[in-house]
Design a protein around this motif. Structure first.
Motif, PDB file in Angstrom:
ATOM      1  N   ASN A 122      -4.493 -10.389  -5.288  1.00  0.00           N
ATOM      2  CA  ASN A 122      -5.375 -11.168  -4.423  1.00  0.00           C
ATOM      3  C   ASN A 122      -4.906 -12.618  -4.310  1.00  0.00           C
ATOM      4  OD1 ASN A 122      -7.101  -8.918  -4.110  1.00  0.00           O
ATOM      5  ND2 ASN A 122      -8.148  -9.431  -6.036  1.00  0.00           N
ATOM      6  N   GLY A 123      -3.600 -12.774  -4.250  1.00  0.00           N
ATOM      7  CA  GLY A 123      -3.035 -14.108  -4.070  1.00  0.00           C
ATOM      8  C   GLY A 123      -2.979 -14.947  -5.325  1.00  0.00           C
ATOM      9  N   GLU A 124      -3.374 -14.390  -6.492  1.00  0.00           N
ATOM     10  CA  GLU A 124      -3.366 -15.142  -7.751  1.00  0.00           C
ATOM     11  C   GLU A 124      -2.448 -14.467  -8.761  1.00  0.00           C
ATOM     12  OE1 GLU A 124      -7.275 -15.656  -9.235  1.00  0.00           O
ATOM     13  OE2 GLU A 124      -7.932 -16.978  -7.606  1.00  0.00           O
ATOM     14  N   ARG A 125      -1.732 -15.289  -9.519  1.00  0.00           N
ATOM     15  CA  ARG A 125      -0.850 -14.753 -10.551  1.00  0.00           C
ATOM     16  C   ARG A 125      -1.662 -14.347 -11.775  1.00  0.00           C
ATOM     17  NH1 ARG A 125       1.896 -19.350  -8.904  1.00  0.00           N
ATOM     18  NH2 ARG A 125       3.850 -18.945  -7.778  1.00  0.00           N
ATOM     19  N   ARG A 126      -1.260 -13.225 -12.355  1.00  0.00           N
ATOM     20  CA  ARG A 126      -1.846 -12.787 -13.621  1.00  0.00           C
ATOM     21  C   ARG A 126      -0.727 -12.471 -14.590  1.00  0.00           C
ATOM     22  NH1 ARG A 126      -3.483  -8.083 -16.321  1.00  0.00           N
ATOM     23  NH2 ARG A 126      -2.669  -6.740 -14.656  1.00  0.00           N
ATOM     24  N   SER A 127      -0.818 -13.003 -15.816  1.00  0.00           N
ATOM     25  CA  SER A 127       0.245 -12.808 -16.791  1.00  0.00           C
ATOM     26  C   SER A 127       0.192 -11.401 -17.369  1.00  0.00           C
ATOM     27  CB  SER A 127       0.114 -13.843 -17.921  1.00  0.00           C
ATOM     28  OG  SER A 127       1.085 -13.584 -18.918  1.00  0.00           O
ATOM     29  N   LEU A 128       1.374 -10.778 -17.416  1.00  0.00           N
ATOM     30  CA  LEU A 128       1.515  -9.469 -18.062  1.00  0.00           C
ATOM     31  C   LEU A 128       2.160  -9.592 -19.442  1.00  0.00           C
ATOM     32  CD1 LEU A 128       2.854  -7.384 -15.029  1.00  0.00           C
ATOM     33  CD2 LEU A 128       0.503  -7.514 -15.870  1.00  0.00           C
ATOM     34  N   GLY A 129       2.620 -10.771 -19.777  1.00  0.00           N
ATOM     35  CA  GLY A 129       3.297 -10.984 -21.041  1.00  0.00           C
ATOM     36  C   GLY A 129       4.199 -12.195 -20.943  1.00  0.00           C
ATOM     37  N   TYR A 130       5.113 -12.316 -21.911  1.00  0.00           N
ATOM     38  CA  TYR A 130       5.955 -13.502 -21.928  1.00  0.00           C
ATOM     39  C   TYR A 130       7.246 -13.232 -22.688  1.00  0.00           C
ATOM     40  CZ  TYR A 130       3.796 -13.959 -26.519  1.00  0.00           C
ATOM     41  OH  TYR A 130       3.362 -13.717 -27.793  1.00  0.00           O
ATOM     42  N   VAL A 131       8.226 -14.101 -22.448  1.00  0.00           N
ATOM     43  CA  VAL A 131       9.530 -14.005 -23.109  1.00  0.00           C
ATOM     44  C   VAL A 131       9.399 -14.563 -24.526  1.00  0.00           C
ATOM     45  CG1 VAL A 131      11.930 -14.744 -23.046  1.00  0.00           C
ATOM     46  CG2 VAL A 131      10.716 -14.258 -20.897  1.00  0.00           C
ATOM     47  N   THR A 132       9.822 -13.781 -25.517  1.00  0.00           N
ATOM     48  CA  THR A 132       9.718 -14.212 -26.914  1.00  0.00           C
ATOM     49  C   THR A 132      11.044 -14.751 -27.457  1.00  0.00           C
ATOM     50  OG1 THR A 132      10.229 -11.978 -27.707  1.00  0.00           O
ATOM     51  CG2 THR A 132       7.891 -12.525 -27.369  1.00  0.00           C
ATOM     52  N   SER A 133      12.163 -14.205 -27.007  1.00  0.00           N
ATOM     53  CA  SER A 133      13.491 -14.661 -27.440  1.00  0.00           C
ATOM     54  C   SER A 133      14.417 -14.610 -26.237  1.00  0.00           C
ATOM     55  CB  SER A 133      14.066 -13.772 -28.554  1.00  0.00           C
ATOM     56  OG  SER A 133      13.272 -13.841 -29.718  1.00  0.00           O
ATOM     57  N   SER A 134      15.335 -15.566 -26.174  1.00  0.00           N
ATOM     58  CA  SER A 134      16.286 -15.585 -25.060  1.00  0.00           C
ATOM     59  C   SER A 134      17.556 -16.291 -25.500  1.00  0.00           C
ATOM     60  CB  SER A 134      15.665 -16.300 -23.854  1.00  0.00           C
ATOM     61  OG  SER A 134      16.547 -16.307 -22.752  1.00  0.00           O
ATOM     62  N   HIS A 135      18.719 -15.662 -25.207  1.00  0.00           N
ATOM     63  CA  HIS A 135      20.000 -16.222 -25.654  1.00  0.00           C
ATOM     64  C   HIS A 135      21.105 -15.906 -24.647  1.00  0.00           C
ATOM     65  CE1 HIS A 135      18.247 -16.800 -29.677  1.00  0.00           C
ATOM     66  NE2 HIS A 135      17.740 -15.581 -29.551  1.00  0.00           N
ATOM     67  N   ASP A 136      22.134 -16.733 -24.679  1.00  0.00           N
ATOM     68  CA  ASP A 136      23.402 -16.385 -24.043  1.00  0.00           C
ATOM     69  C   ASP A 136      24.208 -15.629 -25.080  1.00  0.00           C
ATOM     70  OD1 ASP A 136      23.230 -17.511 -21.415  1.00  0.00           O
ATOM     71  OD2 ASP A 136      23.360 -19.499 -22.334  1.00  0.00           O
ATOM     72  N   SER A 137      24.405 -14.329 -24.865  1.00  0.00           N
ATOM     73  CA  SER A 137      25.080 -13.494 -25.852  1.00  0.00           C
ATOM     74  C   SER A 137      26.598 -13.674 -25.774  1.00  0.00           C
ATOM     75  CB  SER A 137      24.740 -12.013 -25.629  1.00  0.00           C
ATOM     76  OG  SER A 137      25.580 -11.192 -26.400  1.00  0.00           O
ATOM     77  N   PRO A 138      27.237 -14.236 -26.819  1.00  0.00           N
ATOM     78  CA  PRO A 138      28.703 -14.357 -26.815  1.00  0.00           C
ATOM     79  C   PRO A 138      29.378 -12.993 -26.836  1.00  0.00           C
ATOM     80  CG  PRO A 138      27.703 -15.791 -28.471  1.00  0.00           C
ATOM     81  CD  PRO A 138      26.638 -14.844 -28.011  1.00  0.00           C
ATOM     82  N   THR A 139      28.713 -12.012 -27.445  1.00  0.00           N
ATOM     83  CA  THR A 139      29.299 -10.674 -27.564  1.00  0.00           C
ATOM     84  C   THR A 139      29.301  -9.960 -26.216  1.00  0.00           C
ATOM     85  OG1 THR A 139      28.415 -10.557 -29.818  1.00  0.00           O
ATOM     86  CG2 THR A 139      29.166  -8.496 -28.824  1.00  0.00           C
TER      87      THR A 139
END
Length: 931
Positions: free
Chosen positions: A865-882
């Motif tokens: 209905n035109g409004e954002r609703r959160s489904l969750g969130y990012v807990t960890s984030s990295h640039d993976s060298p591997t």
């Protein structure tokens, strides 16, 4: 005529005159005065107003038993709220103000509330403000609640000294009983500490002097000198505020305004409680009028401060020594009427100024009433220690009964009031000989008469609880003492019921047609008296509340150029070799995947569970089944709260049938230890399960990567590494010390954890670094480890979980369906909430080629209905060298059933796209772990 000074009586230094202000007027006192004694000597009767009805309140007691004279003080630019005027030492220049009154206690405009008293009985707020909505009235009620005010003018540049001490005998109370006991114990060769909460020792010696020609001051000085000559210590202005587990006693020395208190935590071998007894009020009509005081207060103000509290005094008491007090007051110049309040209900005449008392139909002119319905022994510390009480019909009060053998109660606190009996009891306690029989003492009951409904009769002075309020509680079936306390707030004032409890219990007993002991008593809780907040602040803040833990190998890490940071309360190497974190972390990840990471794993919590019931215990505290874990095997598992939430994760190793080693998160070790201890005591026989935190006894060097086996083999800890499978444990030796080796991996590669006593840690680390160098292995810090874990989708509890995460949200659903034995949190895993399809679940996220990594904390959203609703969130984030691409972990509503689906990411006003993937992004088949 009200109070005034008498000659040179008292313990004051009259050569030092002190000036102060009260409610805008200037007064004078002497060195040694309290605020209350100085005001009484100046003729002041009204010190404040009561909590609910704003009735005028004067002094009732002379020390901590006074519930009325609460004042705010400003001195030296600092505000001290809610000080007891009877206990606060007078200081030159202090500004004193009455509380709960405007503009002054003498003329309080809010006193008009007393006219509405019939509409404000006990518990009226529970009923009156429910309609139409409690929240409409809540702000106003909260604003009116409480007495005194807080201010920004506080002193925050000092802290209490926290001392830990020991003595053989702690004597609490420096009156005749305590002085006698301390002297006898010191002369018997015991290390003695005698404390008293007054600035001067002596207790009741001054108001009830013995026959010594030299007077009580000489006798007190003689006892103190003998105690100190025998090696004993004495501390004045020091209060025992509580007795705790394992014979711990907390005492606070209050050194006055502007000076930090001293807190001592003692574990004495024996404690002698000589805290005395306090007067009980007589319940009669208008017994809360200013000028109605306790019998002991009248004697105390005269003896200690040279203040005669009135010129015409009426004494209402059933105590046999009331005649002695009357004689002292008459010798000081007062006219005294000793009346019998048992013959007919009494009534105080007058409002702001007491004019008389009517007893048995006759009115006696008076400006002061000294009342006592008997003495109440101060048994609080005895009850803190688990001591029991008996009702003594002769004394009309509760007295100590059975209790801990390391604590003895003597003197007034034991219901012993005759001087020779007190001294006999004291010597017996000091020498730990058989307890003498409690001396015979009997008074006629002088208890509240619930059939006498004339006027209002106060039970709790500060909280405005009357006899009619107790009767109302009875009619509404609040007949339990705990319900009575909470419904009427009786005994919840600053004095914690020291004056009101017996009267309240007696009234409820009369209404129920029972004896007082059948009604019971409320719980006695620390602190015994209000304590300055500085005493709780103390040194326990910043790094001192949670001291930074240091690794045995810290010098080795520094020598290798480690950047150190705090992780879970430990100072650990974050990365090695320079200030460029990003390059260092990428290089270390490559070392770990191509050769081997050599890491200091000593910070991981190590807790041993030992005993015949150890196996049943670990099976109960773990979500996973541990009852079939064989010796030499290791299993990963979760500990849950009672609500079924993930509390910690880690591995557990079975050494044998009676010994298990738990490895938990480094930041959770203390909490896990407390969690285990709680369940050990609650659900198991403590003699059959023992828990030991051995984290700081061992150091662990972890070697993880394709070359790990060759490096560990070179260390010579085990004879062979053949058939050494993942998730198993072996014992060996490193040089001359025992060692244990665990095949456990936090990186997804082949890994060995080698643990040795701290004494061998440096040698093991140096040998490992040297053995790894030919293989391209090297030291790896905590930041690289976090990336390596994320590549494998291994969670970090508290980072990749939240306050609602259950194990099946992480993909571990089997135990809740298959484990038949009871375990912590089991029922909570089957609730309607636990089985919601929209629960946040642990997944991975991928972004399109060339896109940057996702921000940690960014929300996965849907638009409705035109409004954002959160489904969750990012807990960890990295640039993976591997993997040479960004990776992310997240908690997403229904995420485990949405693999491959695109989602919208929203962060700081910007929107991006990502795809839900399995949490493991590297070596999804797990082939490398047994390489």
């Amino acid at each position: 005529m009200t109070g005034h000074r008498i000659g040179t009586r008292g313990l004051l230094d009259r050569s030092k005159t002190l000036s102060f202000r009260f409610d805008g007027k200037t007064y004078q006192g002497f060195q040694g005065d309290t605020v209350a004694s100085a005001l009484l000597a100046s003729g002041v009767r009204i010190f404040g107003r009561s909590f609910k009805y704003h009735r005028p309140r004067g002094v009732w007691g002379a020390w901590f038993d006074d519930p009325n004279a609460i004042v705010d003080i400003k001195h030296g630019g600092v505000h001290y709220p809610n000080c007891q005027a009877t206990m606060t030492q007078l200081v030159d220049g202090m500004e004193v103000r009455s509380v709960n009154a405007w503009p002054t206690a003498q003329k309080d405009l809010k006193g008009i509330l007393d006219l509405a008293q019939r509409f404000m009985p006990a518990g009226f707020y529970y009923k009156m403000f429910m309609w139409p909505d409690w929240h409409l009235f809540e702000p106003m009620i909260r604003k009116m609640a409480g007495i005194g005010t807080l201010s920004a003018d506080v002193q925050d540049d000092f802290e209490a000294a926290i001392l830990h001490e020991h003595c053989e005998t702690l004597v609490i109370g420096g009156g005749p009983a305590g002085l006698t006991a301390a002297r006898a114990a010191a002369k018997a060769g015991k290390s003695v500490l005698l404390i008293d909460d007054h600035p001067d020792f002596g207790g009741s010696s001054y108001r009830y002097p013995n026959d010594a020609a030299e007077g009580p001051s000489y006798w007190v000085a003689e006892q103190l000198s003998a105690i100190e000559d025998a090696g004993g210590r004495v501390l004045s202005s020091t209060t025992a505020i509580g007795v705790y587990d394992h014979q711990a006693v907390s005492i606070v020395t209050d050194r006055g305004l502007g000076t930090a208190p001293v807190v001592r935590k003692l574990r004495p071998d024996n404690v002698i409680v000589a805290t005395g007894a306090v007067d009980r009020p007589v319940t009669f009509s208008n017994n809360d009028r200013p000028g109605v005081m306790s019998l002991d207060a009248g004697a105390e103000f005269l003896a200690r401060f040279g203040v005669l509290v009135g010129q015409q005094i009426a004494i209402l008491s059933n105590r046999p020594d009331a005649h002695d007090v009357a004689a002292q007051l008459e010798n000081a110049g007062a006219k005294v009427d000793l009346l019998d309040p048992k013959s007919d209900p009494a009534k105080a005449i007058g409002y702001r100024n007491l004019k008389g008392v009517r007893v048995a139909g006759h009115t006696y002119p008076c400006d002061t009433i000294l009342a006592s319905a008997g003495l109440t022994p101060l048994v609080h510390l005895w009850r803190h220690a688990g001591g029991k009480l008996d009702w003594d019909e002769g004394r009309q009060t509760f007295v100590p009964s059975t209790g801990p053998d390391w604590m003895r109660v003597i003197g007034g606190a034991n219901g012993t009031y005759e001087r020779s009996a007190v001294e006999e009891e004291a010597r017996s306690a000091a020498l730990n000989t058989s307890r003498p029989e409690r001396h015979v003492y009997s008074i006629s009951p002088l208890l509240p008469n619930t059939k006498n409904t004339e006027g209002r009769q106060w039970i709790d002075f500060q909280h405005d609880v009357t006899l009619k309020d107790v009767a109302l509680a009875h009619r509404e079936n609040m007949v339990s003492v705990e319900h009575l306390k909470r419904y009427t707030t009786l005994g919840m004032a600053g004095d914690q019921g020291k004056t009101s409890n017996i009267a309240g219990l007696a009234a409820m007993a009369d209404l129920k047609g029972q004896r007082i002991p059948e009604v019971g008593t409320t719980t006695f809780r620390p602190p015994f008296v209000p304590v300055p907040l500085e005493a709780y602040r103390g040194a326990s803040r910043d790094t001192q509340v949670a001291p930074l833990k240091r690794l045995t190998l810290e010098p080795e890490h520094r020598a290798l150029g480690a950047a150190l940071g705090e992780y879970g309360g430990w100072l650990r190497p974050a990365w090695y070799g320079g200030d460029d974190e990003q390059s260092a972390v990428a290089s270390e990840c490559k070392i770990a995947r191509d050769a081997a990471a050599i890491m200091d794993g000593s910070a991981l919590g190590t807790i041993e569970v030992i005993g015949p019931d150890a196996r049943a215990f670990v099976n109960f505290v773990y979500y996973n089944t541990m009852s079939n874990l064989k010796p030499g095997r290791i299993r990963y598992g979760f500990m849950l709260t009672e609500s079924g939430l993930v509390f910690d994760d880690g591995v557990i190793a079975c050494v044998d049938e009676t010994r298990f080693i738990i490895s938990c998160s480094s930041s959770h070790a203390d909490a896990v230890m407390a969690h285990l201890e709680n369940w050990r005591q609650d659900s198991f026989d403590p003699d059959r399960v023992h828990i030991h935190d051995t984290t700081q006894n061992w150091s662990t060097v972890t070697i993880a990567g394709p070359k790990a086996r060759a490096i560990v083999d070179a260390l010579g800890v085990l004879d062979t590494l053949d058939d050494f499978a993942h998730m198993t444990l072996r014992f060996g030796a490193f040089e001359d010390v025992p060692a244990r080796v665990a095949r456990v991996s936090f990186t997804g590669d082949s890994s060995f954890e080698v643990s040795v006593p701290n004494s061998a840690a440096v040698r093991l680390w140096q040998r490992a670094i040297a053995a790894g160098k030919p293989h391209g292995a090297g030291p790896v810090g905590a930041e690289a480890l976090v990336v390596l874990r994320a590549e494998k989708g291994y969670i970090i509890v508290g980072k990749d979980t939240e306050g609602e995460t259950m194990p099946h949200d992480l993909g571990f659903g089997a135990p809740r369906l298959r484990k038949s034995a009871a375990f912590v949190g089991d029922r909570s895993l089957h609730t309607e909430n636990a089985n919601r399809e929209d629960r946040k679940q642990f997944v991975g996220l991928s972004v399109e080629d060339g896109e940057p990594k996702l921000p940690i904390g960014a929300h996965i959203v849907t638009v409705q209905n035109g409004e954002r609703r959160s489904l969750g969130y990012v807990t960890s984030s990295h640039d993976s060298p591997t993997l040479e691409r960004p990776i992310a972990l997240a908690l997403v509503s229904g995420g485990l059933g949405a693999m491959g689906q695109p989602v919208e990411i929203y962060h700081m006003g910007k929107t991006r796209r990502a795809t839900i993937t399995p949490s493991c992004a590297f070596d999804t088949e797990g082939a490398r772990i047994d390489a």
